[in-house]
Design an enzyme around this catalytic site. Structure first.
Site, PDB file in Angstrom:
ATOM      1  N   HIS A 114     -49.513 -24.934  30.845  1.00  0.00           N
ATOM      2  CA  HIS A 114     -49.643 -24.966  32.330  1.00  0.00           C
ATOM      3  C   HIS A 114     -51.400 -25.321  32.357  1.00  0.00           C
ATOM      4  O   HIS A 114     -51.729 -26.137  33.237  1.00  0.00           O
ATOM      5  CB  HIS A 114     -49.119 -23.833  32.963  1.00  0.00           C
ATOM      6  CG  HIS A 114     -47.910 -23.872  33.385  1.00  0.00           C
ATOM      7  ND1 HIS A 114     -46.996 -23.819  32.302  1.00  0.00           N
ATOM      8  CD2 HIS A 114     -47.125 -23.840  34.554  1.00  0.00           C
ATOM      9  CE1 HIS A 114     -45.856 -23.587  32.706  1.00  0.00           C
ATOM     10  NE2 HIS A 114     -45.518 -23.874  34.077  1.00  0.00           N
ATOM     11  N   HIS A 169     -19.882 -12.451  67.187  1.00  0.00           N
ATOM     12  CA  HIS A 169     -20.065 -12.778  68.730  1.00  0.00           C
ATOM     13  C   HIS A 169     -20.686 -11.485  69.413  1.00  0.00           C
ATOM     14  O   HIS A 169     -19.877 -10.464  69.177  1.00  0.00           O
ATOM     15  CB  HIS A 169     -18.879 -13.342  69.359  1.00  0.00           C
ATOM     16  CG  HIS A 169     -18.351 -14.365  68.836  1.00  0.00           C
ATOM     17  ND1 HIS A 169     -17.271 -14.511  68.004  1.00  0.00           N
ATOM     18  CD2 HIS A 169     -18.412 -15.805  68.876  1.00  0.00           C
ATOM     19  CE1 HIS A 169     -16.819 -15.583  67.689  1.00  0.00           C
ATOM     20  NE2 HIS A 169     -17.658 -16.501  68.043  1.00  0.00           N
TER      21      HIS A 169
END
Length: 427
Positions: free
Chosen positions: A415, A323
Protein backbone atom coordinates in the site's frame (compact mmCIF):
# COMPACT_ATOMS: atom_id res chain seq x y z
CA UNK A 1 -56.94 -9.52 24.89
CA UNK A 2 -54.98 -9.98 28.08
CA UNK A 3 -54.53 -6.85 30.22
CA UNK A 4 -51.40 -5.90 32.19
CA UNK A 5 -51.28 -2.97 34.62
CA UNK A 6 -47.90 -1.29 35.17
CA UNK A 7 -45.85 -4.38 34.29
CA UNK A 8 -42.24 -4.44 35.49
CA UNK A 9 -39.61 -3.75 32.83
CA UNK A 10 -38.11 -7.18 33.38
CA UNK A 11 -41.38 -8.73 32.17
CA UNK A 12 -41.79 -6.69 28.97
CA UNK A 13 -40.05 -9.17 26.68
CA UNK A 14 -42.16 -12.05 27.90
CA UNK A 15 -45.42 -10.10 27.82
CA UNK A 16 -44.79 -8.81 24.29
CA UNK A 17 -43.35 -12.01 22.86
CA UNK A 18 -44.50 -12.47 19.27
CA UNK A 19 -46.63 -15.54 18.51
CA UNK A 20 -44.12 -16.93 16.01
CA UNK A 21 -42.01 -20.04 15.77
CA UNK A 22 -38.26 -19.79 16.20
CA UNK A 23 -35.84 -19.65 13.28
CA UNK A 24 -34.49 -23.07 14.23
CA UNK A 25 -37.92 -24.71 14.09
CA UNK A 26 -38.42 -23.62 10.48
CA UNK A 27 -34.86 -23.65 9.12
CA UNK A 28 -34.66 -27.42 8.58
CA UNK A 29 -37.71 -27.41 6.32
CA UNK A 30 -36.36 -24.41 4.41
CA UNK A 31 -32.93 -26.01 3.98
CA UNK A 32 -34.41 -29.24 2.62
CA UNK A 33 -36.50 -27.38 0.05
CA UNK A 34 -33.56 -25.19 -0.97
CA UNK A 35 -31.37 -28.26 -1.52
CA UNK A 36 -34.04 -29.97 -3.60
CA UNK A 37 -34.54 -26.90 -5.81
CA UNK A 38 -30.77 -26.51 -6.33
CA UNK A 39 -30.72 -30.08 -7.67
CA UNK A 40 -34.05 -30.44 -9.43
CA UNK A 41 -35.04 -26.85 -10.27
CA UNK A 42 -38.49 -26.58 -11.95
CA UNK A 43 -39.35 -30.19 -11.12
CA UNK A 44 -38.87 -29.49 -7.40
CA UNK A 45 -40.77 -26.19 -7.62
CA UNK A 46 -43.72 -28.05 -9.16
CA UNK A 47 -43.57 -30.72 -6.43
CA UNK A 48 -43.74 -28.21 -3.58
CA UNK A 49 -46.40 -26.13 -5.31
CA UNK A 50 -48.57 -29.22 -5.51
CA UNK A 51 -47.82 -30.11 -1.88
CA UNK A 52 -48.37 -26.67 -0.34
CA UNK A 53 -50.87 -25.07 -2.73
CA UNK A 54 -52.77 -28.18 -3.83
CA UNK A 55 -52.35 -27.66 -7.56
CA UNK A 56 -49.96 -29.13 -10.13
CA UNK A 57 -48.39 -26.53 -12.39
CA UNK A 58 -45.87 -27.09 -15.16
CA UNK A 59 -46.10 -23.63 -16.74
CA UNK A 60 -45.05 -21.22 -14.03
CA UNK A 61 -44.78 -18.06 -16.10
CA UNK A 62 -48.03 -16.19 -16.73
CA UNK A 63 -48.43 -15.31 -20.39
CA UNK A 64 -49.34 -11.90 -21.78
CA UNK A 65 -52.69 -13.33 -22.88
CA UNK A 66 -53.46 -14.50 -19.33
CA UNK A 67 -52.49 -11.09 -17.98
CA UNK A 68 -54.82 -9.31 -20.41
CA UNK A 69 -57.70 -11.69 -19.62
CA UNK A 70 -57.13 -11.11 -15.89
CA UNK A 71 -57.08 -7.34 -16.31
CA UNK A 72 -60.49 -7.49 -17.99
CA UNK A 73 -61.94 -8.99 -14.79
CA UNK A 74 -60.88 -6.02 -12.63
CA UNK A 75 -63.72 -3.55 -12.12
CA UNK A 76 -63.33 0.03 -13.28
CA UNK A 77 -63.90 1.27 -9.72
CA UNK A 78 -61.04 -0.85 -8.40
CA UNK A 79 -58.82 0.25 -11.28
CA UNK A 80 -59.51 3.88 -10.35
CA UNK A 81 -58.69 3.19 -6.69
CA UNK A 82 -55.44 1.48 -7.66
CA UNK A 83 -54.60 4.39 -9.95
CA UNK A 84 -55.13 6.89 -7.10
CA UNK A 85 -52.90 4.84 -4.80
CA UNK A 86 -50.27 4.47 -7.52
CA UNK A 87 -50.13 8.24 -8.00
CA UNK A 88 -49.57 8.92 -4.31
CA UNK A 89 -46.97 6.17 -3.94
CA UNK A 90 -45.12 7.46 -7.01
CA UNK A 91 -45.17 11.02 -5.72
CA UNK A 92 -43.71 10.02 -2.35
CA UNK A 93 -41.02 7.74 -3.77
CA UNK A 94 -39.98 10.06 -6.63
CA UNK A 95 -39.36 12.73 -4.01
CA UNK A 96 -36.67 10.44 -2.58
CA UNK A 97 -34.50 10.73 -5.70
CA UNK A 98 -31.17 12.37 -4.92
CA UNK A 99 -28.61 14.14 -7.10
CA UNK A 100 -24.94 13.31 -7.48
CA UNK A 101 -23.05 14.37 -4.35
CA UNK A 102 -19.58 15.77 -5.10
CA UNK A 103 -17.04 17.43 -2.79
CA UNK A 104 -13.36 18.38 -2.82
CA UNK A 105 -12.18 16.99 0.52
CA UNK A 106 -8.79 18.67 0.18
CA UNK A 107 -7.23 20.59 -2.73
CA UNK A 108 -6.81 18.18 -5.61
CA UNK A 109 -8.88 15.36 -4.06
CA UNK A 110 -12.41 15.11 -5.43
CA UNK A 111 -14.85 12.50 -4.08
CA UNK A 112 -18.39 11.85 -5.18
CA UNK A 113 -21.30 9.44 -4.87
CA UNK A 114 -23.69 8.25 -7.52
CA UNK A 115 -26.53 5.76 -7.30
CA UNK A 116 -27.17 2.84 -9.62
CA UNK A 117 -30.20 0.57 -9.73
CA UNK A 118 -30.01 -3.06 -8.70
CA UNK A 119 -30.41 -4.75 -12.09
CA UNK A 120 -32.49 -7.84 -11.17
CA UNK A 121 -35.00 -7.77 -8.33
CA UNK A 122 -37.55 -10.32 -7.23
CA UNK A 123 -40.75 -9.29 -5.50
CA UNK A 124 -42.79 -11.74 -3.47
CA UNK A 125 -46.51 -11.10 -3.17
CA UNK A 126 -48.41 -13.16 -0.58
CA UNK A 127 -51.53 -14.85 -1.90
CA UNK A 128 -53.50 -17.32 0.14
CA UNK A 129 -56.65 -16.01 1.77
CA UNK A 130 -55.77 -12.35 1.09
CA UNK A 131 -54.03 -11.74 -2.25
CA UNK A 132 -52.14 -8.52 -1.57
CA UNK A 133 -52.22 -6.63 -4.86
CA UNK A 134 -51.45 -3.47 -2.85
CA UNK A 135 -48.01 -4.93 -2.14
CA UNK A 136 -47.36 -5.04 -5.88
CA UNK A 137 -47.70 -1.25 -5.91
CA UNK A 138 -45.45 -0.86 -2.88
CA UNK A 139 -42.66 -3.00 -4.32
CA UNK A 140 -42.86 -2.50 -8.08
CA UNK A 141 -43.33 1.29 -8.16
CA UNK A 142 -40.01 2.14 -6.44
CA UNK A 143 -38.26 -0.56 -8.50
CA UNK A 144 -39.53 1.11 -11.66
CA UNK A 145 -38.56 4.60 -10.46
CA UNK A 146 -35.08 3.35 -9.50
CA UNK A 147 -34.58 1.91 -12.98
CA UNK A 148 -34.31 -1.81 -12.21
CA UNK A 149 -34.05 -3.67 -15.53
CA UNK A 150 -35.75 -6.90 -14.47
CA UNK A 151 -38.63 -6.89 -11.98
CA UNK A 152 -39.66 -10.51 -11.40
CA UNK A 153 -42.83 -11.24 -9.43
CA UNK A 154 -43.72 -14.50 -7.69
CA UNK A 155 -47.08 -15.12 -6.05
CA UNK A 156 -48.92 -18.31 -5.01
CA UNK A 157 -51.59 -19.76 -7.34
CA UNK A 158 -55.10 -20.55 -6.22
CA UNK A 159 -56.53 -24.08 -6.31
CA UNK A 160 -57.16 -23.70 -10.04
CA UNK A 161 -53.64 -22.53 -10.79
CA UNK A 162 -54.69 -18.91 -11.33
CA UNK A 163 -53.45 -15.62 -9.89
CA UNK A 164 -55.78 -12.92 -8.58
CA UNK A 165 -56.67 -10.54 -11.46
CA UNK A 166 -55.94 -7.43 -9.36
CA UNK A 167 -52.38 -8.67 -8.82
CA UNK A 168 -51.98 -9.06 -12.59
CA UNK A 169 -53.42 -5.60 -13.20
CA UNK A 170 -51.17 -3.91 -10.64
CA UNK A 171 -48.12 -5.76 -11.95
CA UNK A 172 -48.78 -4.70 -15.53
CA UNK A 173 -49.45 -1.13 -14.43
CA UNK A 174 -46.19 -0.88 -12.48
CA UNK A 175 -43.71 -2.30 -14.97
CA UNK A 176 -43.23 -5.86 -13.72
CA UNK A 177 -41.33 -7.73 -16.44
CA UNK A 178 -42.20 -11.35 -15.56
CA UNK A 179 -44.90 -12.94 -13.36
CA UNK A 180 -44.73 -16.48 -11.97
CA UNK A 181 -47.43 -18.47 -10.17
CA UNK A 182 -45.16 -19.78 -7.46
CA UNK A 183 -45.33 -19.06 -3.74
CA UNK A 184 -43.84 -20.00 -0.41
CA UNK A 185 -40.35 -21.29 0.28
CA UNK A 186 -40.10 -22.67 -3.25
CA UNK A 187 -40.55 -19.20 -4.75
CA UNK A 188 -37.78 -17.72 -2.61
CA UNK A 189 -35.49 -20.65 -3.46
CA UNK A 190 -36.21 -20.29 -7.19
CA UNK A 191 -35.38 -16.57 -7.09
CA UNK A 192 -32.21 -17.37 -5.12
CA UNK A 193 -30.77 -20.04 -7.41
CA UNK A 194 -32.70 -19.72 -10.66
CA UNK A 195 -34.40 -22.61 -12.44
CA UNK A 196 -35.03 -23.51 -16.08
CA UNK A 197 -37.98 -21.09 -15.99
CA UNK A 198 -37.52 -18.66 -13.11
CA UNK A 199 -34.50 -16.31 -13.21
CA UNK A 200 -32.05 -15.78 -10.36
CA UNK A 201 -32.22 -12.25 -8.95
CA UNK A 202 -29.84 -10.02 -6.99
CA UNK A 203 -32.26 -8.97 -4.25
CA UNK A 204 -35.60 -10.29 -2.98
CA UNK A 205 -38.34 -8.02 -1.64
CA UNK A 206 -41.68 -8.64 0.00
CA UNK A 207 -43.47 -9.83 3.12
CA UNK A 208 -44.71 -13.33 3.83
CA UNK A 209 -45.45 -15.86 6.51
CA UNK A 210 -42.87 -17.22 8.92
CA UNK A 211 -41.61 -19.76 6.37
CA UNK A 212 -41.13 -17.13 3.67
CA UNK A 213 -39.33 -14.88 6.15
CA UNK A 214 -36.88 -17.62 7.14
CA UNK A 215 -36.41 -18.58 3.48
CA UNK A 216 -35.44 -14.98 2.69
CA UNK A 217 -32.95 -14.98 5.54
CA UNK A 218 -31.57 -18.28 4.23
CA UNK A 219 -31.20 -16.75 0.76
CA UNK A 220 -28.64 -14.29 2.11
CA UNK A 221 -26.31 -17.24 2.74
CA UNK A 222 -26.18 -17.78 -1.03
CA UNK A 223 -25.27 -14.25 -2.10
CA UNK A 224 -28.77 -12.87 -2.61
CA UNK A 225 -29.71 -9.74 -0.67
CA UNK A 226 -33.11 -9.17 0.91
CA UNK A 227 -35.04 -6.07 1.86
CA UNK A 228 -35.58 -7.02 5.51
CA UNK A 229 -37.09 -9.76 7.67
CA UNK A 230 -40.78 -8.95 7.09
CA UNK A 231 -43.06 -11.57 8.59
CA UNK A 232 -46.49 -11.64 10.24
CA UNK A 233 -48.02 -8.19 10.63
CA UNK A 234 -48.20 -6.28 13.90
CA UNK A 235 -49.61 -3.02 15.25
CA UNK A 236 -49.18 -1.08 18.48
CA UNK A 237 -51.58 1.75 19.37
CA UNK A 238 -51.06 4.33 22.08
CA UNK A 239 -54.39 5.88 23.04
CA UNK A 240 -55.36 8.33 25.76
CA UNK A 241 -58.71 9.88 26.76
CA UNK A 242 -58.80 11.95 23.56
CA UNK A 243 -59.01 8.88 21.34
CA UNK A 244 -62.13 7.47 19.73
CA UNK A 245 -62.34 3.92 21.14
CA UNK A 246 -64.27 2.68 18.10
CA UNK A 247 -61.52 3.95 15.80
CA UNK A 248 -58.80 2.30 17.90
CA UNK A 249 -60.65 -1.02 17.95
CA UNK A 250 -61.09 -0.93 14.19
CA UNK A 251 -57.36 -0.35 13.73
CA UNK A 252 -56.49 -3.27 16.00
CA UNK A 253 -58.86 -5.55 14.11
CA UNK A 254 -57.58 -4.36 10.73
CA UNK A 255 -54.21 -5.90 11.57
CA UNK A 256 -55.60 -8.91 13.43
CA UNK A 257 -57.40 -10.05 10.27
CA UNK A 258 -54.09 -10.48 8.43
CA UNK A 259 -53.45 -13.84 10.06
CA UNK A 260 -53.64 -15.86 13.28
CA UNK A 261 -49.96 -15.11 13.96
CA UNK A 262 -50.44 -11.34 13.70
CA UNK A 263 -50.14 -9.38 16.93
CA UNK A 264 -51.87 -6.19 18.03
CA UNK A 265 -51.13 -4.25 21.21
CA UNK A 266 -52.98 -1.40 22.92
CA UNK A 267 -50.95 0.76 25.33
CA UNK A 268 -52.78 3.41 27.33
CA UNK A 269 -52.56 5.53 30.46
CA UNK A 270 -56.31 5.18 31.06
CA UNK A 271 -58.19 2.18 32.43
CA UNK A 272 -61.37 3.66 30.97
CA UNK A 273 -59.90 3.69 27.47
CA UNK A 274 -58.67 0.12 27.93
CA UNK A 275 -62.16 -1.07 28.85
CA UNK A 276 -63.93 0.88 26.12
CA UNK A 277 -61.54 -0.32 23.40
CA UNK A 278 -61.77 -3.93 24.52
CA UNK A 279 -65.57 -3.76 24.44
CA UNK A 280 -65.43 -2.24 20.95
CA UNK A 281 -63.10 -4.99 19.76
CA UNK A 282 -65.53 -7.65 20.96
CA UNK A 283 -68.44 -5.89 19.28
CA UNK A 284 -66.76 -5.15 15.95
CA UNK A 285 -65.14 -8.58 15.72
CA UNK A 286 -68.55 -10.20 15.24
CA UNK A 287 -69.13 -8.39 11.94
CA UNK A 288 -65.79 -9.27 10.33
CA UNK A 289 -65.94 -11.88 7.53
CA UNK A 290 -62.48 -13.08 8.66
CA UNK A 291 -63.67 -13.46 12.26
CA UNK A 292 -61.92 -16.78 12.87
CA UNK A 293 -58.52 -15.47 11.77
CA UNK A 294 -58.92 -12.16 13.61
CA UNK A 295 -60.13 -13.86 16.77
CA UNK A 296 -57.05 -16.09 16.88
CA UNK A 297 -54.81 -13.04 16.57
CA UNK A 298 -56.76 -11.18 19.25
CA UNK A 299 -56.20 -14.09 21.64
CA UNK A 300 -52.44 -13.43 21.30
CA UNK A 301 -52.80 -9.69 21.75
CA UNK A 302 -52.31 -7.44 24.77
CA UNK A 303 -53.57 -4.36 26.58
CA UNK A 304 -50.95 -2.61 28.69
CA UNK A 305 -51.91 0.14 31.12
CA UNK A 306 -49.10 2.39 32.35
CA UNK A 307 -49.15 5.44 34.59
CA UNK A 308 -46.80 7.70 32.66
CA UNK A 309 -45.92 8.42 29.06
CA UNK A 310 -42.15 8.10 29.46
CA UNK A 311 -42.52 4.49 30.59
CA UNK A 312 -44.89 3.94 27.67
CA UNK A 313 -42.30 5.40 25.29
CA UNK A 314 -39.57 3.14 26.65
CA UNK A 315 -41.82 0.11 26.23
CA UNK A 316 -42.71 1.00 22.64
CA UNK A 317 -39.07 1.49 21.65
CA UNK A 318 -38.24 -1.83 23.32
CA UNK A 319 -41.02 -3.60 21.41
CA UNK A 320 -40.13 -1.89 18.08
CA UNK A 321 -43.51 -2.31 16.34
CA UNK A 322 -44.02 -2.56 12.62
CA UNK A 323 -46.88 -0.03 12.79
CA UNK A 324 -47.43 2.56 15.53
CA UNK A 325 -50.61 4.64 15.86
CA UNK A 326 -50.58 7.72 18.11
CA UNK A 327 -54.09 8.63 19.30
CA UNK A 328 -53.04 11.20 21.87
CA UNK A 329 -53.48 14.85 22.79
CA UNK A 330 -49.67 15.00 22.97
CA UNK A 331 -48.47 13.40 19.71
CA UNK A 332 -45.27 15.48 19.54
CA UNK A 333 -43.82 13.69 22.57
CA UNK A 334 -44.11 10.35 20.79
CA UNK A 335 -43.01 11.69 17.40
CA UNK A 336 -39.84 13.16 18.90
CA UNK A 337 -38.96 10.13 21.02
CA UNK A 338 -39.83 7.14 18.86
CA UNK A 339 -36.67 5.45 17.54
CA UNK A 340 -37.66 1.87 16.77
CA UNK A 341 -40.66 1.58 14.45
CA UNK A 342 -41.50 0.79 10.85
CA UNK A 343 -44.16 3.44 10.19
CA UNK A 344 -46.06 5.95 12.35
CA UNK A 345 -49.71 7.08 12.05
CA UNK A 346 -50.68 10.25 13.88
CA UNK A 347 -54.13 11.33 15.06
CA UNK A 348 -57.64 9.96 15.19
CA UNK A 349 -58.12 10.27 11.43
CA UNK A 350 -54.99 8.44 10.32
CA UNK A 351 -55.86 4.74 10.16
CA UNK A 352 -53.09 2.24 9.53
CA UNK A 353 -55.07 1.15 6.47
CA UNK A 354 -54.14 4.45 4.80
CA UNK A 355 -50.49 3.46 4.81
CA UNK A 356 -51.39 -0.02 3.61
CA UNK A 357 -53.05 1.33 0.51
CA UNK A 358 -53.08 4.90 -0.63
CA UNK A 359 -51.42 7.63 1.44
CA UNK A 360 -48.12 7.19 -0.40
CA UNK A 361 -45.76 5.72 2.22
CA UNK A 362 -44.57 2.16 1.80
CA UNK A 363 -46.27 -0.64 3.70
CA UNK A 364 -43.45 -3.19 3.46
CA UNK A 365 -41.92 -2.82 6.91
CA UNK A 366 -39.72 -4.68 9.42
CA UNK A 367 -41.53 -6.89 11.93
CA UNK A 368 -40.65 -9.05 14.94
CA UNK A 369 -38.53 -6.30 16.54
CA UNK A 370 -36.32 -5.78 13.47
CA UNK A 371 -37.38 -2.11 13.38
CA UNK A 372 -34.51 -1.63 15.82
CA UNK A 373 -32.08 -2.13 12.96
CA UNK A 374 -34.01 -2.09 9.65
CA UNK A 375 -35.99 0.53 7.77
CA UNK A 376 -39.07 -0.10 5.68
CA UNK A 377 -38.88 -0.05 1.89
CA UNK A 378 -37.71 3.22 0.35
CA UNK A 379 -36.40 4.12 -3.09
CA UNK A 380 -32.89 3.54 -1.76
CA UNK A 381 -33.79 -0.10 -1.16
CA UNK A 382 -33.48 -0.58 -4.94
CA UNK A 383 -30.32 1.46 -5.38
CA UNK A 384 -26.63 0.93 -4.71
CA UNK A 385 -24.47 3.90 -3.75
CA UNK A 386 -21.10 3.91 -5.52
CA UNK A 387 -18.27 6.14 -4.38
CA UNK A 388 -15.77 7.69 -6.80
CA UNK A 389 -12.58 9.64 -6.31
CA UNK A 390 -10.21 11.52 -8.60
CA UNK A 391 -6.87 12.80 -7.33
CA UNK A 392 -4.66 15.32 -9.10
CA UNK A 393 -0.89 15.67 -8.80
CA UNK A 394 -1.46 18.37 -6.20
CA UNK A 395 -3.86 16.08 -4.33
CA UNK A 396 -1.49 13.11 -4.07
CA UNK A 397 1.29 15.43 -2.93
CA UNK A 398 -1.04 16.74 -0.21
CA UNK A 399 -2.23 13.42 1.24
CA UNK A 400 0.51 11.05 0.06
CA UNK A 401 2.75 11.23 3.10
CA UNK A 402 -0.17 10.56 5.45
CA UNK A 403 -1.07 7.47 3.41
CA UNK A 404 2.54 6.23 3.55
CA UNK A 405 2.71 6.63 7.31
CA UNK A 406 -0.61 4.89 7.91
CA UNK A 407 0.19 2.01 5.55
CA UNK A 408 3.57 1.44 7.17
CA UNK A 409 2.00 1.50 10.64
CA UNK A 410 -0.34 -1.28 9.53
CA UNK A 411 2.51 -3.26 8.01
CA UNK A 412 1.18 -3.01 4.45
CA UNK A 413 4.26 -2.11 2.44
CA UNK A 414 2.54 -2.67 -0.89
CA UNK A 415 0.00 0.00 0.00
CA UNK A 416 2.81 2.38 0.92
CA UNK A 417 4.74 1.68 -2.26
CA UNK A 418 1.69 2.40 -4.45
CA UNK A 419 1.87 5.97 -3.13
CA UNK A 420 5.65 6.27 -2.82
CA UNK A 421 6.23 5.41 -6.48
CA UNK A 422 3.95 8.27 -7.49
CA UNK A 423 5.50 10.77 -5.10
CA UNK A 424 8.96 9.81 -6.34
CA UNK A 425 7.92 10.40 -9.94
CA UNK A 426 6.50 13.83 -9.07
CA UNK A 427 9.57 14.86 -7.07
Amino acid sequence: MKTYINPERESWNEILKRPTQSFEQIEQTVSEIFTDIIRNKDKAVAKYTQFFDGVFINNFQISEQEIELGIEQVSSDLKQAISLAKGNIETFHKAQLTQKLEIETTPGVICWQQKRAIEKVGIYIPGGSAPLFSTVLMLAIPAQIAGCKDIVLCTPPDKNGNVNPAILYAAKLCGVTKIYRVGGIQAIAALTFGTETIPKVNKIFGPGNQYVTVAKQKATQFGVAIDMPAGPSELLVFADETCNPAFVASDLLSQAEHGPDSQVVLVTTSTTVATEVENEVSSQLKSLPRIQIANQAIQNSKIIISENEQTVMDLINDYAPEHFIIASENPDFFIENINNVGSVFIGNYTPESAGDYASGTNHTLPTNGFAKSYSGITLDSYLKTISFQKISKQGILTIGNAIELMAEAEGLQGHKKAVSIRLKELN
